[in-house]
Design an enzyme around this catalytic site. Sequence first.
Site, PDB file in Angstrom:
ATOM      1  CB  CYS A   1      49.986  -2.399  32.420  1.00  0.00           C
ATOM      2  SG  CYS A   1      49.509  -3.781  31.366  1.00  0.00           S
TER       3      CYS A   1
ATOM      4  CG  HIS B   1      50.493  -7.036  34.948  1.00  0.00           C
ATOM      5  ND1 HIS B   1      49.293  -7.690  35.059  1.00  0.00           N
ATOM      6  CD2 HIS B   1      50.424  -6.305  33.794  1.00  0.00           C
ATOM      7  CE1 HIS B   1      48.533  -7.389  34.017  1.00  0.00           C
ATOM      8  NE2 HIS B   1      49.192  -6.550  33.245  1.00  0.00           N
TER       9      HIS B   1
END
Length: 334
Positions: free
Chosen positions: A130, A243
Amino acid sequence: MNRNPHVAVVGATGAVGIEMIKTLEKRNFPVGKLTLLASARSVGKKLKFRGQEIAVTELTKNSFSGIDIALFSAGGNISKEFAPIAAKAGCVVVDNSSVFRQDDSVPLVIPEINAADVKQHKGIIANPNCTTAITLMALYPLHQAFGVKRIFASSYQAVSGAGAQAIAELKRQVGEIVSGKPATKETFPHQIAFNVIPQVDSFLPSGYTKEEMKMENEGRKIMHHEKFRASVTCVRVPVYRSHSVAVSAEFEKPVSVEAARVVLKKAPGLDLVDEPGNKKYPMPLFTSEKDNCEVGRIRTDCALDNGLCFWVSGDQLLKGAALNAVQIAEELLK
């Protein structure tokens, strides 16, 4: 490939699995039939898809007969055991774990970057890490224009990257601390509420974590850039979703802020949010549940030759996982 494929989601009740189901519906993926697979403890649980409730069935070695595409997000051990079985049954697997990413026979794909690699699959296609995916959404367009040599990066990773239990842990700890109780922990090695933990994944003999090395190893494969180097520190922060990554990049060619902005503004799947004078820059608060990643805080790096600093943020349950997997499935139908 069937134009209205029978799709399976493996790990359907997990945080990413649920996002995969939502993303299939949101993007109007031409699902002919949807099968939801999970462990025995989830059997019978019902999840909604296109207004209908679909019951979860148990993942077994016989689950893949007649299935065209299987989106896997049930952890590395499950992928290692069942992905080859699914591929042998004639199903194309899009795997979200790290198990196959460095396998030379398995394409590692971000469709905005290396969609053509999908055609090289032998039954399994890997979804990238990710943090790598979100970083490369901004880095790769710059690489195309200026030729990236190396990066120094620090990640600010949301708890949802560690799954549904991690989200629950942060919520629980916030409640405990606000109520004057000691924080209880199960998922993370330390309290995550009101704290940051400079460890994501396990440590290697080098002192880096496995997560930190994924940026270099996966970046090289996705960008077809064997000399790419990355020094990364991955940090878990008390954010539910999205994130963020602070990147200092060094390029082969001279790069200006203005030229970088022109490149980034045109990049697919990326929004330029770079108005520091108006306090506008990417933040997890605004990239959560959003398909596109955002890039901003673009400035000349004062410590590197041909250097550029930027800040990128993106929903790791989406571009970092479920959305990217569905985009790969879309490429299979082209």
